[in-house]
Design an enzyme around this catalytic site. Sequence first.
Site, PDB file in Angstrom:
ATOM      1  N   HIS A   1     -77.793-117.996  34.171  1.00 39.53           N
ATOM      2  CA  HIS A   1     -79.063-117.724  34.830  1.00 39.53           C
ATOM      3  C   HIS A   1     -79.859-119.015  34.966  1.00 39.53           C
ATOM      4  CE1 HIS A   1     -81.410-118.081  31.088  1.00 39.53           C
ATOM      5  NE2 HIS A   1     -80.472-117.359  30.494  1.00 39.53           N
TER       6      HIS A   1
ATOM      7  N   CYS B   1     -76.539-118.108  26.377  1.00 37.80           N
ATOM      8  CA  CYS B   1     -76.393-118.086  27.828  1.00 37.80           C
ATOM      9  C   CYS B   1     -76.144-119.492  28.373  1.00 37.80           C
ATOM     10  CB  CYS B   1     -77.641-117.498  28.472  1.00 37.80           C
ATOM     11  SG  CYS B   1     -77.895-115.738  28.126  1.00 37.80           S
TER      12      CYS B   1
END
Length: 408
Positions: free
Chosen positions: A340, A359
């Site tokens: 992301h 992430c």
Amino acid sequence: MALKNWSTGRKIALVGVVCVLAAGGGAFAAAAPGIAQPAIFSEAGSPARTTPGLAVPVVAPAELAVAPADGAKQVNPAAPVSLKVTNGRIDRVALTTDAGDTVDGTLSADGAAWTSSGDLTFNTRYNFNYSVVDDAGRNTNSTRTFTTVSTANEADAAIYPLDGMKVGVAQPLQITFSEPVLNRDAVEKAIKITSTSGQKGDFRWFSKNTVRYRPEAFWAANSTITMDMQLFGVELGNGQVGNFNKTVTIRVGDKKVAVADAKAHTFSVSINDQPVGKWPATMGDKRFPSARGYLVFMEKHRVEHMDASTIGLKPGDPAYYGQLDVNYATRLTPSGEFIHQATDSAMPYIGKANLSHGCIGLGPDGAKWVFDNMTTGDVVQVVNTEGEYANFDDGYGDWNIPWAQYAN
């Protein structure tokens, strides 16, 4: 002289008998009851003989083989209903439900066998009425009833990818059954998977309910996969029976592979083995290192809401970030690893340090490019991370299992 005239005397005696018969005129039966033969009844009007008679041949009784048994319950709806006759022929057959629906069947050329056509319905009571004629012409009628497998014993399944989907080269095929599968061999034999690339693969059971299939290497780019599942009537075990047949066609797109390097802090992508882009990245820190190995893209959201409590963080923990929304989020694992756009606070560190909670954070341009150009079934290989492999049931970790160990 007695021996010499024996034949003559016999002739005289016979003549005498003839005279007596002639004298009787029309009263033959009264004059000579011992000579008359009893009436011969037809076999159709008498019980079948099981021993030879004086002048009448033996007519063996008709023998029937009927399936299923009368009163049977939990009958597999894929099992054919059948009637076979020995020493006779079938005159009439009717297979109906209590609601009056009729099931068709096929009669053999010699009239000695009948078999239902097509599958029956689950949780249904059937009436099997038939008439047979034996070789002496005697007719016998009979009716049997039976009930198919109940709704509670139907086994359904969810299939992914869905029919008609286009996926990346790393997408395993997954079937999740509604009931535990004990007869794995029977299920695997009922599933035929082919690819236009000619690739062969194998199954791996990740639980009692879930099986996946993949080839040794990634699917060939721009190929088509067909899953032909003939699972109706397949016995899964413990009384559970498959309730569907289905064909699923899946298209494979270009080969899109990314490499995320936790040491170099980079994220690079190739399409069909040709480099197309490289962006700076930040990945999991020492407390929350990014998972290593191959991670298959699952789904994506233009904006994804994240909550620190879902990974066990509480207020007061230095790593606690509360709740926030991130842009251009592509999911890698159900447990919460994404690619992301990095948060505003992490933006100064991309390409320099790892400070995420696992992430892969990219700048706006890199995150948007991944979101716009990569899709379900594409793959990222995470290297130089201190993290362990993601659990095999946390997303699609199939490619982290050596091929020799994949089939179990």
